[in-house]
Design an enzyme around this catalytic site. Structure first.
Site, PDB file in Angstrom:
ATOM      1  N   GLY A 129     -11.946  11.981  20.062  1.00 29.87           N
ATOM      2  CA  GLY A 129     -11.752  12.700  18.803  1.00 29.87           C
ATOM      3  C   GLY A 129     -10.996  14.006  18.992  1.00 29.87           C
ATOM      4  O   GLY A 129     -11.063  14.630  20.055  1.00 29.87           O
ATOM      5  N   ARG A 156      -9.348   5.931  21.443  1.00 29.27           N
ATOM      6  CA  ARG A 156     -10.678   5.724  22.013  1.00 29.27           C
ATOM      7  C   ARG A 156     -10.752   4.520  22.956  1.00 29.27           C
ATOM      8  O   ARG A 156     -11.843   4.054  23.282  1.00 29.27           O
ATOM      9  CB  ARG A 156     -11.711   5.579  20.892  1.00 29.27           C
ATOM     10  N   ASP A 185     -17.632  10.707  28.263  1.00 26.55           N
ATOM     11  CA  ASP A 185     -17.271   9.333  28.650  1.00 26.55           C
ATOM     12  C   ASP A 185     -15.913   9.284  29.331  1.00 26.55           C
ATOM     13  O   ASP A 185     -15.741   8.642  30.370  1.00 26.55           O
ATOM     14  CB  ASP A 185     -17.189   8.424  27.403  1.00 26.55           C
ATOM     15  N   LYS A 244     -13.380  18.390  26.806  1.00 20.22           N
ATOM     16  CA  LYS A 244     -13.067  18.491  25.376  1.00 20.22           C
ATOM     17  C   LYS A 244     -14.177  17.891  24.530  1.00 20.22           C
ATOM     18  O   LYS A 244     -14.774  16.897  24.935  1.00 20.22           O
ATOM     19  CB  LYS A 244     -11.781  17.688  25.121  1.00 20.22           C
ATOM     20  N   THR A 245     -14.526  18.436  23.431  1.00 20.48           N
ATOM     21  CA  THR A 245     -15.247  17.834  22.309  1.00 20.48           C
ATOM     22  C   THR A 245     -15.823  18.927  21.425  1.00 20.48           C
ATOM     23  O   THR A 245     -16.420  19.898  21.922  1.00 20.48           O
ATOM     24  CB  THR A 245     -16.390  16.855  22.690  1.00 20.48           C
ATOM     25  N   ASP A 258     -18.278  18.500  19.703  1.00 25.96           N
ATOM     26  CA  ASP A 258     -19.738  18.289  19.647  1.00 25.96           C
ATOM     27  C   ASP A 258     -20.503  19.250  20.548  1.00 25.96           C
ATOM     28  O   ASP A 258     -21.708  19.432  20.375  1.00 25.96           O
ATOM     29  CB  ASP A 258     -20.082  16.854  20.060  1.00 25.96           C
TER      30      ASP A 258
END
Ligand code: FBP
Length: 553
Positions: free
Chosen positions: A81, A145, A176, A202-203, A205
């Site tokens: 994402g 993805r 992941d 990265k993220t 979240d």
């Protein structure tokens, strides 16, 4: 007419590097630390990564460069994402690579990991890179993805790299993708392929962090963007005095995003999924908890409020996760067709009643009809319920409404309840990176090249001491295997980077917990306003409350 926009101005912003990286490659040397061990399951991880396990932590410092000069041809991908700052990781990587030797080449593989498999690429030059400096989005090369995890895929990637003379890959992704980066690094090392692999965390979240990685990039900008909107909603709510706003925020399973937004805006309610799981809270208990705030505020004449709902919360409600599991079983294989062919919702409802255990049907029966239908109609390609699509903000507001009707009948509530709903997610993922994310990402990319230049593989680019000014940041690298443990995935044990959930004994949650009862009843809203890019450092450059609390600030 000349259009003057933030976009134009940001092209010229010069991201701040950690002090030790500021004088260029000639003045950067390596300090090696101790050999590393994985956080758990050491024997198993070591056996799976015989070539890349146990390597030393490293830190860069000012000093005579000792790396071997050679022409570098590097490939980079964005994975998963979008997160604000991804473009700057590539810009930092490009600048370091070109500053070291103009003949060095950077390939960008398009559309995420699949670009590497399909050999779909661009070669960056100054004009290309300059159009993306300090901008949000991943559109520079796109993302995807596709997972790089099989030996067949690795062999294809090796061929593609060989074809272009690529000797290092940089993978910009979440837990992941970086797990897969470590497996790929091990594969190349075992093959003697001569291709290094470096990851960048990265993220939005915020769930890729640990004792080595202080935060993933994008979390700062995304939470600031959501907090601006939540603050605006709070002010509207306090002005109009007639709505309760239920705001779902992205973040997958972890509640870091919701917690950070709560710390920035002090809403009346913020659910934390990890707490729901720990206390095994039922839907009825969560509903009661929110309804208490509504009723207590109504008793003081305040028929308005704001409640934050983390995206993944329903997965953590024990009875709800059992229900989802049963629905997945109920519609497995050809039974989905049988269900889909039933002519009316009443027929479908009877089928569901028949197929669920009585306990799960009881849970199902109390859900609002729109949510019931969502559970059965919107399913992923494997036929599973898409938990992230469940409109939990509507679920909880509908359940609170019913709860208040019962309280009214019992004479314990006399207010008015008008809920409105919001979902904040995509609004923040491509925002202009804050100064923090612009600087952090540029540094991660620049530093990734230093790791390449010094010959490291299977490392995550590491920039730390992040709650201090960039000058004091520390640049280095950590073997990805150090962050790994074994987890059960799709029926087998796999080595993976441990995902970080909100720690209930951590400083950010403790801070929130100590204040939330007051926030629930009083109006303590804070309005963070828009991200500021130009102005005093304390307004423009400070990062999240989460990081400040974690670092004892
Ligand atoms: P990553 O884990 O790849 O960084 O993505 C984060 C995220 O934004 C989650 O918060 C959200 O649940 C998910 O991506 C949405 O995915 P998609 O972009 O495929 O709709």
């Amino acid at each position: 007419m000349k259009i003057s926009s933030l976009q134009q101005a940001r092209y010229a912003y010069a991201p701040k590097l950690p002090g030790m990286l500021r004088n260029g490659i000639a003045d950067i040397c390596v300090k090696e630390g101790a050999e590393t061990k994985s956080v758990a399951d050491q024997d198993k991880i070591q056996a799976l990564f015989p070539n890349t396990y146990g390597k030393k932590e490293i830190t860069f410092q000012k000093g005579q460069n000792t790396s071997t000069a050679k022409k570098q041809v590097v490939g980079v991908i964005l994975s998963g994402g979008q997160a604000p700052g991804g473009h700057n990781v590539i810009c930092g990587l490009y600048d370091a690579l070109k500053a070291t030797d103009k003949e060095n080449v950077l390939y960008g593989f398009k559309g995420g990991p699949s670009g590497l498999l399909e050999d779909d690429f661009v070669v960056f030059d100054d004009a290309f890179i300059n159009a993306y400096r300090n901008t949000g989005g991943f559109d520079i090369i796109g993302s995807g993805r596709t997972k790089l995890e099989t030996q067949e895929q690795f062999a294809i990637v090796q061929d593609v790299c060989k074809k272009h003379g690529i000797t290092a890959l940089v993978i910009i992704g979440g837990d992941d993708s970086n797990t897969n980066a470590a497996v790929l690094a091990e594969y190349f090392a075992a093959q003697g392929a001569g291709i290094q692999v470096i990851g960048c965390p990265k993220t939005i979240d915020g769930d890729l962090k640990n004792e080595d990685i202080e935060c993933s990039f994008g979390f700062d900008t995304a939470t600031k963007t959501y907090s601006e909107i939540i603050g605006n909603i709070e002010r509207d709510s306090k002005s109009a005095k007639k709505y309760w706003h239920f705001v779902k925020v992205m973040g997958r399973s972890a509640s870091h995003v919701a917690l950070e937004c709560a710390l920035q805006t002090q809403p009346n309610v913020c659910l934390i999924s990890e707490e729901v799981a720990e206390k095994k809270m039922s839907l009825a208990q969560i509903t009661d908890y929110i309804a208490d705030s509504v009723a207590n505020r109504a008793a003081q004449g305040m028929n308005y409020g704001v409640a934050l709902i983390p995206e993944g919360v329903v997965e953590f409600v024990p009875e709800f996760s059992v229900l989802i599991h049963e629905i997945n079983e109920l519609l497995a294989g050809s039974k989905a067709d049988e269900f889909n062919q039933l002519p009316s919702w009443n027929d479908k409802y009877a089928f569901i009643k028949n197929g669920l255990t009585p306990a799960s049907f009881d849970v199902f029966a109390i859900l609002p009809q729109a949510i019931q239908q969502q559970l059965f109609l919107e399913r992923d390609p494997h036929g599973n319920v898409q938990v992230s699509l469940i409109e939990s903000e509507k679920l909880f507001s509908a359940m609170v409404k019913e709860n208040l009707v019962a309280r009214k009948k019992a004479g314990t509530y006399k207010g008015k309840f008008s809920p409105l709903h919001h979902f904040l997610g995509y609004e923040g993922r491509c925002a202009f990176p804050s100064n923090f994310d612009s600087d952090y990402c540029y540094s991660l990319g620049y530093n990734a090249f230093m790791l390449i230049q010094y010959g490291y593989t299977g490392y995550l680019s590491k920039i730390s001491n992040l709650s201090n000014p960039a000058e004091q940041w520390v640049a280095g690298g950590m073997p990805i295997t150090k962050m790994m443990n074994m987890e059960r995935r799709h029926g087998s044990d796999k080595p993976v980077i441990k995902k970080a959930l909100v720690e209930l004994d951590g400083a950010p949650f403790k801070y929130f917990e100590a204040r939330r009862d007051t926030w629930a009843v009083e109006t303590c809203y804070v309005y963070p306003g828009a991200i500021q890019y130009y102005g005093p450092a304390e307004v423009c450059d400070t990062t999240t409350v989460t990081l400040a609390l974690e670092q004892g600030k």
